[in-house]
Design an enzyme around this catalytic site. Structure first.
Site, PDB file in Angstrom:
ATOM      1  N   SER A 205       1.082  -3.902 -31.159  1.00  8.70           N
ATOM      2  CA  SER A 205       0.778  -3.995 -32.585  1.00  8.70           C
ATOM      3  C   SER A 205       1.769  -4.927 -33.279  1.00  8.70           C
ATOM      4  O   SER A 205       1.857  -6.105 -32.936  1.00  8.70           O
ATOM      5  CB  SER A 205       0.780  -2.589 -33.190  1.00  8.70           C
ATOM      6  OG  SER A 205       0.187  -2.577 -34.462  1.00  8.70           O
ATOM      7  N   GLU A 315      -7.623  -1.280 -34.335  1.00  4.96           N
ATOM      8  CA  GLU A 315      -7.916  -1.951 -33.071  1.00  4.96           C
ATOM      9  C   GLU A 315      -9.007  -2.996 -33.256  1.00  4.96           C
ATOM     10  O   GLU A 315      -8.995  -4.044 -32.589  1.00  4.96           O
ATOM     11  CB  GLU A 315      -8.324  -0.940 -32.000  1.00  4.96           C
ATOM     12  CG  GLU A 315      -8.270  -1.492 -30.587  1.00  4.96           C
ATOM     13  CD  GLU A 315      -6.855  -1.830 -30.139  1.00  4.96           C
ATOM     14  OE1 GLU A 315      -6.713  -2.505 -29.098  1.00  4.96           O
ATOM     15  OE2 GLU A 315      -5.881  -1.436 -30.813  1.00  4.96           O
ATOM     16  N   HIS A 346      -6.361   2.112 -31.190  1.00  8.61           N
ATOM     17  CA  HIS A 346      -4.969   1.728 -31.378  1.00  8.61           C
ATOM     18  C   HIS A 346      -4.079   2.926 -31.053  1.00  8.61           C
ATOM     19  O   HIS A 346      -3.764   3.733 -31.928  1.00  8.61           O
ATOM     20  CB  HIS A 346      -4.796   1.318 -32.855  1.00  8.61           C
ATOM     21  CG  HIS A 346      -3.824   0.213 -33.095  1.00  8.61           C
ATOM     22  ND1 HIS A 346      -4.004  -1.064 -32.629  1.00  8.61           N
ATOM     23  CD2 HIS A 346      -2.653   0.182 -33.784  1.00  8.61           C
ATOM     24  CE1 HIS A 346      -3.010  -1.832 -33.028  1.00  8.61           C
ATOM     25  NE2 HIS A 346      -2.156  -1.096 -33.721  1.00  8.61           N
TER      26      HIS A 346
END
Length: 373
Positions: A205, A315, A346
């Site tokens: 991330s 995501e 995610h």
């Protein structure tokens, strides 16, 4: 009489509106849980540190074999509770004027390679999530490279900020790029034998975007980069709202203290897509999920469903920016490998799997860090 909204309130409403619009555009709805705790995270061999002649006075609690070159504490370090021979070290940062904690797992056989693992947006001040929410120290237990896991730096994008920022009543002068590329390498060389020019860098991330940007700008330090669910084009439409929103939601601080107002030069200077020309001749391993809940996503509460929805949206954004980066870098020959999962949001379980794949595919070969027996 209506009370005037505070600047912080106006900022939150403005950014939230942008986020909702972008989330709607993504158009993905889910019902699953595991949105872990992240949003929007010199040539020549340096002599390896020599082991003391006497047995170490203290061994780590429950330290697993193989022991190898790991069984004594380096300067400024203590044994970390995560075990696996990880040491928690205090490293002085002149640029930030404070000690920075770094979790370090020494190379098993005195190897000179290093792997920097960067955390996500919600990075904690007590440990790097690669040691708790994933199991990096177990993944590389048998390998001949040093894991380097900086602690702290929430919302920082591991960059040099334009001005100090107040977070929870404490002022931070974020100069993470300087620390990671100028200050920390000397300490690692002196104490752990890590060569300045034989490193890889990986992150998820926020940390994934930062890993790519740092690798592009410091080619003399990094020989391989892995990006898991990163945001590879922070200057894309909508990201000028999404990134500050995620930052402000986490730190309640001024997100524009980082790179300035949207459109400022520092935004482009930290955009991996705009740095693609500098990354074509370095091995890259990039992953993103489909934003469809997968094997690790089994919501069992309303909070879990909400967390999963956040993970789906994040995501989706990551996958879109990763595809955009792929289209850009593929315009010319390169060494990037892209893996797109058919499911997955995610969340840390997926990133742990990604790290294990990157280890064999690129990290160990690029650094020549396989263990010898």
């Amino acid at each position: 009489m209506t009370k005037a909204a505070s600047p912080a309130g106006r900022l939150r409403r403005k950014l939230t509106a942008g986020a909702l619009a972008l989330a709607t555009a993504v158009g993905v709805v889910a019902a699953s849980p595991a949105y872990a705790q992240d949003s929007a995270g010199s040539a020549g061999d340096a002599p390896a540190a020599a082991a003391p002649a006497a047995a170490p006075a203290q061994l780590p609690p429950g330290g697993e074999d193989p022991m190898g070159h790991r069984n004594w504490l380096r300067a400024g370090c203590s044994w970390d509770p995560v075990q696996s021979w990880v040491q928690l070290c205090d490293v002085w940062s002149p640029s930030m004027n404070r000690m920075i904690k770094v979790q370090v797992q020494p190379a098993r056989q005195a190897g000179n390679a290093g792997l920097y693992l960067l955390d996500g947006l919600r990075a904690r001040d007590d440990w790097n999530a690669w040691t708790h929410d994933a199991q990096a120290q177990r993944t590389f237990l048998w390998d001949n490279l040093t894991l380097v896991m900086p602690v702290g730096g929430q919302v920082s994008f591991y960059s040099n900020w334009q001005r100090p920022v107040d977070i929870n009543g404490q002022t931070y002068n974020y100069q993470w790029e300087t620390f990671l590329t100028e200050e920390l390498p000397g300490y690692l060389q002196n104490e752990f034998g890590v060569r300045r020019d034989n490193n890889a860098i990986a992150g998820l991330s926020m940390g994934g975007s930062a890993a790519a940007a740092l690798a592009a700008k410091h080619r003399d330090q990094f020989k391989q980069v892995s990006v898991f669910s990163g945001y590879m084009n922070p200057t894309a439409p909508g990201m000028y709202s999404m990134i500050p929103l995620a930052m402000f939601d986490q730190c309640k601080c001024d997100p524009f203290a980082m790179w300035g107002p949207p459109g400022s030069p520092d935004w482009g200077a930290n955009d991996p897509l705009l740095l693609a020309d500098r990354l074509r001749d370095i091995p890259m391993y990039l992953t993103a999920g489909s934003a469809i809940p997968g094997q690790y996503d089994q919501p069992d509460s309303l909070q879990a469903v909400f967390n999963t929805f956040n993970g789906v949206v994040l995501e989706g954004l990551s996958r879109g920016s990763t595809i955009a980066f792929q289209n850009t870098i593929n315009a010319e020959p390169n060494q990037a490998k892209f893996e797109y999962r058919t499911t997955g949001i995610h969340g840390w379980p997926y990133w742990n799997d990604d790290l294990m794949s990157a280890r064999l595919e690129q990290i160990l070969p690029a650094l020549k860090a396989h263990a010898w027996w």
